[in-house]
Write an enzyme that holds these catalytic residues in place. Structure first.
Site, PDB file in Angstrom:
ATOM      1  CD  GLU A 105      -8.438 -19.382 -19.710  1.00 28.53           C
ATOM      2  OE1 GLU A 105      -9.615 -19.631 -19.370  1.00 28.53           O
ATOM      3  OE2 GLU A 105      -7.459 -19.994 -19.236  1.00 28.53           O
TER       4      GLU A 105
ATOM      5  CB  SER B 148      15.933  25.854  24.933  1.00 27.80           C
ATOM      6  OG  SER B 148      16.205  26.026  26.318  1.00 27.80           O
TER       7      SER B 148
END
Length: 778
Positions: A183, A459
Site C-alpha cells: 500500500e 398450582s
C-alpha cells in the site's frame, strides 16, 4: 537573449495586474484556509477516538472431572465459541474430535476472575461425564479448566461499526511490512503525499494489467476515512493533499500507522461495517491478528483495495487471485522466500463460514443484560467504550431450550398455531441465568414473554403455601392429615367461592405430602386458610422483589399473575436449598485494557427456612414419582430425582411447569397472547417441553441433604408413629430435627403402652432406638 528579455518585459506589463491580484487572492485565501484545515486536523486527530462497541460474552465453560457433560453438548459449546475442527489443534480456537475424546487448543481470554492462558488440553468423556482432563504440554492431569466464552452479542451505537482496537506493538511485524510493501512503500520517507509513488503505481498497474498497487499513501487513505466524503471531485483531492501534509507535519509515523490500522474499512456484515485489522481478523478467520498465517495476512492486506470486490465469502475466486498477488509482492519485497510463497499460495482461503460478528442472537437474554447493567453504564458508554460484558448465558443450554420449545410445541395440539411459549433456565445453586426463551420464535425481537408476560400461575403457588405450614414444625409435618373436602367461602362482593379439585372429587383425609404431590385444591385451600393467606402473600413478595400479590383466598390456588422470570425467582429459593438468591445475568464488565471495572456477585440470603424448604422439595420429588409429574419417569428422567410442580389456570388458558434437578431450574409457560384457551394442562403441555430440554441437557440429579436436618424416619402413615421399614405401608419421611416422631409402633401396631397394658403376655417390645436406619431410605 535580448529578444527574450523584451518579451518578458512585455508579458509582465500586460499581466502584472492579474498576476499580483491572483497571488494576493491565493495568499489571502490559502493562508486562512490552511489555518482552518490545521485546526481541523488538530481537533480531529489529536482527540481521535474510535467508537468501539461493547461485546457481550457467554459464560466461560468450566470443565472438571466428574462434571455432567456429553459429546454433543461440548461440541455445541465449541461451535458457539467459533472453534474450528482441524487435524492437529495447534491453532488457538481449534479442536480435534475422536468420538468422545477431544483435543482442544483454547484461546487466551480475560474475564472477571482474571487472565486465562491459552492451553492445549485433552478431554475424555465417559458415561455422560468428564472422565479425564489433561494439559497436553505439561503432561499432567487438570482439576479444572475454562474454555474461552462465546461472543453472543454486540452493543452498537448509531454508526454500527465493528471495531477491535489494536496497539501498534500488538500487530505482527510481517503484517506491517506486508501492508507497507503493498500500500505505501515509501511511508517511512514521504511527507504525506508521494508523487513518485503515484506515478509508479500507475505504471505498475498498467504494466501488470492488475490492481497491484494503490496510488494514495496510507496518510491520504486515513484522511479520506476520517475527514472527507467519498465524492470524487477536484476540491476533495486538494483537501486530501493539504490534510495529509498537515497530519504528517504535526504527528509521528507511528501514530498515523496505528490510527490507520484501526480505521481501515474491510467489509460489511448486514448493517454492520467492519473497521480495523483487529476486527477484520476476527470477522474473517475467527482468530486474533497475531495468530494469522502469512497467506491470511496477505488476504486482509489485499482486501484493502476493494473489500466488496475481494470478499472471500461472496467472491472467493477474486479473493484468491488477489491474495496470491499480494504473496508475490511479499516475495519480491523479501518477506517470504520463493518456496514459502508457493507453499502459502497453495493454501485455501480458510475463512469461517459466516462472519464472526455476533449479532443479537438471544434477544430475550440480552434484554436482561441491558436491564442489569443500565444502572452502571449509559447507552453511550456501551456503544463506544469497547467494554467486554461477561454474562451467565450457557450457549448449549440456550440452544437446547430453543429446540425444546420450537420442536415440542408442534406435537402438543392438533392446531398449535397461535400457541406461544416462554422459558427461563438457571443454575440451581447460584441463580445464574443460563437461557431465556422469550417466545416460540426465540430470535424474534420485541415482546419478551419470559420477562413481560404476567399470567395466572395456578398450582405453581402451592409449594409456597406448604412452605409456610412446614416452617411451623410444631404444627405440621409431611404426614400431617389434611381434609380434602368441599369448602365454600363468602367473598366481599357477596358471591360464594367454591373451589374444586381438577378431578371434581373429594379425597377425604390425606397426608400433607400427598396433598401437595397430587395437587389437591381443597386440601391446599384449607391448609392455606389455617396458616393465613397474608403469610403466603408476604412470603411471595419477599421471594419476588416488586411482585404485587393480593391476599385473597384464591391466591392459594394461584390467582395471581407473574411472569416466568418472577416464577423462576420464587422457585430459585427452593432450588438453592432454602437460600434467597437474586437471579443474575451479568458476572463482570472488563474495559478495553483488560481491567475488571465491575463485578456482579449476587448476595446469598442466610437461609432461614432451609429445613422446611427441603421438606417441600421432598414432597415435590414425590409429585414427580407418583403425583402430577409422574410422566417424567416414563420419559426417562426418573434418575434426575426431579422436584417439580405443574400449574394450570382457569379454563386451561395457561400451562406451567417449574422443576429443578441438582444442577438446573427451569420454568416453562405455554399459552396464547390473546388469553384464549390453550387446551393444555401443566402436565400435558409445559411439562412436556421441560422434559424435552432435560432429555438433552446434561444435569446433576437432585440429592437433598437429608439425614442431619431434616432427619428421616420410617412411620406408619395411619398413626404417624415411628415403625420399622419392614412394616406393611411404612413410609420413610423427613422431619425437622426435634420434631420427629418418638413413639414407636411395631408391625402389628403394638406400642410401648400396649406392652405395659399387656405385660402378662410373653411378647417383648422392641427397643425404642432400634427400628429405623437412615441408610434404608430410598
Amino acid at each position: 537573449m535580448a529578444r527574450f528579455l523584451d518579451l518578458s518585459r512585455r508579458f509582465y506589463r500586460w499581466f502584472r495586474v492579474p498576476i499580483w491580484l491572483g497571488l494576493g487572492l491565493a495568499i489571502g485565501f490559502l493562508g486562512p484556509y490552511l489555518w482552518y484545515l490545521d485546526r481541523l486536523v488538530r481537533a480531529g486527530f489529536e482527540g481521535l477516538h474510535f467508537d468501539t462497541p461493547s461485546r457481550v460474552y457467554a459464560r466461560a465453560l468450566e470443565l472438571r472431572p466428574g462434571r455432567a457433560m456429553d459429546a454433543e453438548t461440548l461440541l455445541l459449546e465449541l461451535q458457539a465459541a467459533r472453534y474450528s475442527e482441524s487435524t492437529d489443534a495447534l491453532q488457538p480456537g481449534s479442536y480435534v474430535r475422536d468420538g468422545a475424546r477431544f483435543l482442544i487448543q483454547t484461546r487466551a481470554f480475560v474475564d472477571g476472575s482474571g487472565a486465562q492462558p491459552s492451553r492445549r488440553i485433552r478431554v475424555a468423556l465417559a458415561n455422560g461425564r468428564v472422565g479425564k482432563l489433561e494439559d497436553v504440554a505439561a503432561k499432567r492431569a487438570l482439576e479444572v479448566v475454562q474454555l474461552d466464552p462465546a461472543r453472543i452479542a454486540t452493543l452498537y451505537g448509531k454508526a454500527r461499526q465493528e471495531r477491535r482496537l489494536v496497539k501498534l506493538n500488538e500487530v505482527p511485524p510481517l503484517f506491517l511490512r506486508t501492508l507497507l510493501a503493498v500500500e505505501d512503500k515509501d511511508f517511512a520517507s514521504h511527507h504525506g503525499i508521494d508523487p513518485w509513488g503515484m506515478a509508479r503505481a500507475i505504471f505498475v498497474n498498467v504494466k501488470s494489467g492488475e490492481l497491484s498497487q494503490g496510488g494514495s499513501t496510507l496518510t491520504q487513505q486515513l484522511v479520506r476515512n476520517q475527514f472527507l466524503d467519498r465524492r470524487k471531485k477536484f476540491v476533495r483531492k486538494f483537501n486530501e493533499i493539504c490534510l495529509a501534509l498537515l497530519i504528517e507535519a504535526r504527528f509521528g509515523k507511528q501514530a498515523i500507522l496505528e490510527a490507520y490500522l484501526n480505521d481501515v474499512y474491510l467489509g460489511q456484515h448486514g448493517s454492520q461495517s467492519v473497521h480495523g485489522v483487529g476486527a477484520a481478523s476476527e470477522f474473517y478467520f475467527g482468530r486474533e491478528l497475531e495468530t494469522l498465517a502469512p497467506h491470511e495476512m496477505a488476504l486482509l492486506v489485499g482486501m484493502i483495495q476493494g473489500p466488496s470486490l475481494f470478499d472471500p465469502r461472496r467472491a472467493p475466486a477474486n479473493a484468491l487471485k488477489r491474495r496470491n498477488l499480494v504473496l508475490r509482492e511479499m516475495q519480491q519485497a523479501g518477506l517470504l522466500s520463493a518456496l514459502e510463497a508457493k507453499g502459502q499460495q497453495r493454501m485455501a482461503l480458510n475463512v469461517t463460514a459466516s462472519g464472526a460478528i455476533a449479532r443479537n442472537r438471544y434477544p430475550g437474554f440480552i434484554e436482561l443484560v441491558r436491564a442489569q447493567i443500565a444502572r452502571d453504564y449509559d447507552a453511550g458508554a456501551l456503544a463506544s467504550e469497547g467494554l467486554a460484558i461477561h454474562t451467565t448465558l450457557a450457549p448449549s443450554t440456550q440452544q437446547y431450550a430453543e429446540r425444546a420449545v420450537s420442536e415440542k410445541i408442534k406435537t402438543l395440539a392438533k392446531d398449535s398455531s397461535g400457541l406461544q411459549a416462554a422459558m427461563v433456565v438457571t443454575r440451581a445453586a447460584s441463580g445464574a441465568i443460563e437461557a431465556v426463551v422469550g417466545g416460540r420464535d426465540a430470535q424474534q425481537q420485541g415482546f419478551n414473554r419470559a420477562a413481560m408476560a404476567a399470567r395466572p400461575i395456578g398450582s405453581l403457588v402451592k409449594p409456597f403455601v406448604y412452605l409456610v405450614a412446614l416452617a411451623q414444625p410444631e404444627r405440621w409435618s409431611l404426614p400431617s392429615p389434611l381434609q380434602d373436602t368441599a369448602i365454600a367461602l363468602r367473598q366481599r362482593n357477596g358471591q360464594t367461592w367454591q373451589p374444586r379439585n381438577s378431578d371434581n372429587l373429594e379425597h377425604g383425609e390425606v397426608a400433607l405430602i400427598d396433598a401437595l404431590a397430587r395437587s389437591y385444591n381443597l386440601a391446599t385451600v384449607r391448609l392455606g386458610l389455617e396458616v393465613g393467606v397474608q403469610k403466603v402473600e408476604r412470603l411471595l413478595e419477599a421471594l419476588i422483589p416488586g411482585a404485587d400479590v393480593s391476599p385473597h383466598p384464591s391466591l392459594l390456588l394461584g390467582a395471581t399473575e407473574l411472569t416466568p422470570l418472577q416464577v423462576a425467582q420464587a422457585y430459585q429459593y427452593l432450588a438453592a436449598d432454602g437460600h434467597l438468591l437474586p437471579l443474575s445475568s451479568v458476572t463482570a464488565v472488563i474495559d478495553r485494557n483488560g481491567r475488571a471495572i465491575s463485578r456482579y456477585r449476587a448476595p446469598q440470603g442466610a437461609g432461614e427456612l432451609v429445613e422446611a424448604a427441603r421438606l417441600v422439595s421432598f414432597a415435590m420429588q414425590e409429585g414427580s414419582r407418583s403425583g402430577t409429574g409422574a410422566a417424567l419417569v416414563g420419559l426417562g428422567l426418573g434418575d434426575l430425582n426431579v422436584a417439580g410442580k405443574t400449574g394450570t389456570s382457569d379454563d386451561l388458558r395457561d400451562s406451567w411447569y417449574a422443576g429443578f434437578t441438582g444442577g438446573h431450574l427451569a420454568v416453562v409457560w405455554l399459552g396464547r397472547d390473546d388469553n384464549q384457551r390453550a387446551g393444555l394442562y401443566g402436565a400435558t403441555g409445559a411439562m412436556r417441553v421441560w422434559a424435552a430440554l432435560f432429555e438433552k441437557l446434561p444435569s446433576e440429579p437432585l440429592q437433598l441433604d437429608l439425614g442431619h436436618n431434616p432427619v428421616v424416619r420410617w412411620i406408619d402413615p395411619q398413626t404417624q408413629r415411628a415403625t420399622s421399614a419392614e412394616c406393611e405401608g411404612a413410609r420413610a419421611l423427613p422431619f425437622i430435627r426435634g420434631f420427629e416422631p418418638t413413639e414407636y409402633m411395631d408391625c402389628d401396631r403394638w406400642t410401648l403402652d400396649d406392652w405395659f397394658r399387656n405385660r402378662f403376655t410373653d411378647r417383648d417390645p422392641p427397643p425404642v432406638n432400634e427400628p429405623w436406619n437412615d441408610d434404608d431410605v430410598p
